[in-house]
Design an enzyme around this catalytic site. Structure first.
Site, PDB file in Angstrom:
ATOM      1  N   VAL A  15       0.840  -1.198   0.000  1.00  0.00           N
ATOM      2  CA  VAL A  15       0.000   0.000   0.000  1.00  0.00           C
ATOM      3  C   VAL A  15       0.873   1.245   0.000  1.00  0.00           C
ATOM      4  O   VAL A  15       0.674   2.160  -0.788  1.00  0.00           O
ATOM      5  CB  VAL A  15      -0.956  -0.001   1.217  1.00  0.00           C
ATOM      6  CG1 VAL A  15      -1.755   1.296   1.286  1.00  0.00           C
ATOM      7  CG2 VAL A  15      -1.882  -1.200   1.175  1.00  0.00           C
ATOM      8  N   GLY A  18       7.391   4.077   3.649  1.00  0.00           N
ATOM      9  CA  GLY A  18       8.058   5.299   4.070  1.00  0.00           C
ATOM     10  C   GLY A  18       9.426   4.971   4.650  1.00  0.00           C
ATOM     11  O   GLY A  18       9.896   3.834   4.566  1.00  0.00           O
ATOM     12  N   VAL A  23       3.281  -0.370   4.780  1.00  0.00           N
ATOM     13  CA  VAL A  23       1.892  -0.780   4.946  1.00  0.00           C
ATOM     14  C   VAL A  23       1.531  -1.680   3.777  1.00  0.00           C
ATOM     15  O   VAL A  23       1.818  -1.352   2.625  1.00  0.00           O
ATOM     16  CB  VAL A  23       0.946   0.438   5.005  1.00  0.00           C
ATOM     17  CG1 VAL A  23      -0.504  -0.009   5.136  1.00  0.00           C
ATOM     18  CG2 VAL A  23       1.331   1.364   6.157  1.00  0.00           C
ATOM     19  N   LYS A  38       0.753  -3.004   9.230  1.00  0.00           N
ATOM     20  CA  LYS A  38       1.719  -1.913   9.288  1.00  0.00           C
ATOM     21  C   LYS A  38       2.974  -2.431   9.957  1.00  0.00           C
ATOM     22  O   LYS A  38       2.929  -2.917  11.085  1.00  0.00           O
ATOM     23  CB  LYS A  38       1.160  -0.721  10.069  1.00  0.00           C
ATOM     24  CG  LYS A  38       2.120   0.456  10.114  1.00  0.00           C
ATOM     25  CD  LYS A  38       1.483   1.665  10.746  1.00  0.00           C
ATOM     26  CE  LYS A  38       2.434   2.841  10.695  1.00  0.00           C
ATOM     27  NZ  LYS A  38       1.812   4.055  11.249  1.00  0.00           N
ATOM     28  N   ASP A 138      -0.788  11.871  17.372  1.00  0.00           N
ATOM     29  CA  ASP A 138      -0.547  12.142  15.950  1.00  0.00           C
ATOM     30  C   ASP A 138      -1.873  12.265  15.198  1.00  0.00           C
ATOM     31  O   ASP A 138      -2.067  11.669  14.146  1.00  0.00           O
ATOM     32  CB  ASP A 138       0.334  11.055  15.328  1.00  0.00           C
ATOM     33  CG  ASP A 138       1.012  11.524  14.036  1.00  0.00           C
ATOM     34  OD1 ASP A 138       1.157  12.752  13.843  1.00  0.00           O
ATOM     35  OD2 ASP A 138       1.399  10.667  13.220  1.00  0.00           O
TER      36      ASP A 138
END
Length: 196
Positions: A15, A18, A23, A38, A138
């Site tokens: 998906v 980073g 993910v 994740k 967050d």
């Protein structure tokens, strides 16, 4: 995607990837349901390698606290663990929709009535977490997802409780998942006192 998870998860598609997280969608072969996984690299949580037991224990404690959240507006956490190569992982429900950052980027500002509807769902999720002594740390448009849930559309889910911090309430006073002395969250969405 070379990370080996528990045998029951079969990766379907990447998906996103980073600097510190990956993910992917996967099939839970035990239940047949499609899930989202994740992966978090150990260094993102202050661990030098797979052997840092303190960080691993904090991760597990906070994952258990997150899994105990019952608001229908909090993403469901089904499983969590540590891979053979030391990455931490969460297995969550797969959602059919868009995060708010993507939604607004594609379609522009939302009508006030819709924003109120979405914010109520976010408050439901965060209210339960705060009542249990957990702070998300967050909250940002990319971590708020509007999706289809059964017959409901525009159902809001709060994602990424991975930076959760205990304030000593029901969560049992667990320490924060992030490394001591570090700041968690996304700078553009932090409270001014955190940025200072």
């Amino acid at each position: 995607m070379g990370t080996v998870l528990a045998d029951q998860y079969r990766a379907l598609r990447l998906v996103s990837e980073g600097a510190n997280t990956t993910v992917l969608d996967a099939e839970d072969e035990a239940t047949g349901r499609t899930v989202t996984i994740k992966l978090i690299r150990p260094e993102a949580l202050g661990a030098e390698g797979a052997g840092n037991r303190v960080v691993e224990e904090r991760f597990k404690r906070e994952a258990r606290a997150t899994a105990a959240l019952q608001s229908t507006h909090t993403v469901n956490l089904y499983d969590f663990g540590v891979t053979e190569d030391g990455a931490f992982y969460y297995v969550m429900e797969m959602l059919d929709g868009l995060d708010l950052a993507t939604l607004v980027g594609r379609f522009g500002p939302l009508p006030a009535e819709r924003v109120v509807h979405l914010v109520r769902g976010v408050c439901h999720s965060l209210g339960e977490a705060h009542g249990r002594g957990l702070v998300h740390r967050d909250v940002k448009p990319a971590n708020i997802f509007t999706c289809r849930l059964g017959p409901d559309i525009d159902f809001v889910k709060v994602l990424d409780f991975g930076l959760v911090k205990s304030t000593g309430g029901e969560a049992g006073g667990a320490t924060a998942l992030t490394q001591e002395g570090s700041v968690a969250g996304t700078p553009a969405f932090m409270a001014p006192e955190m940025a200072l």
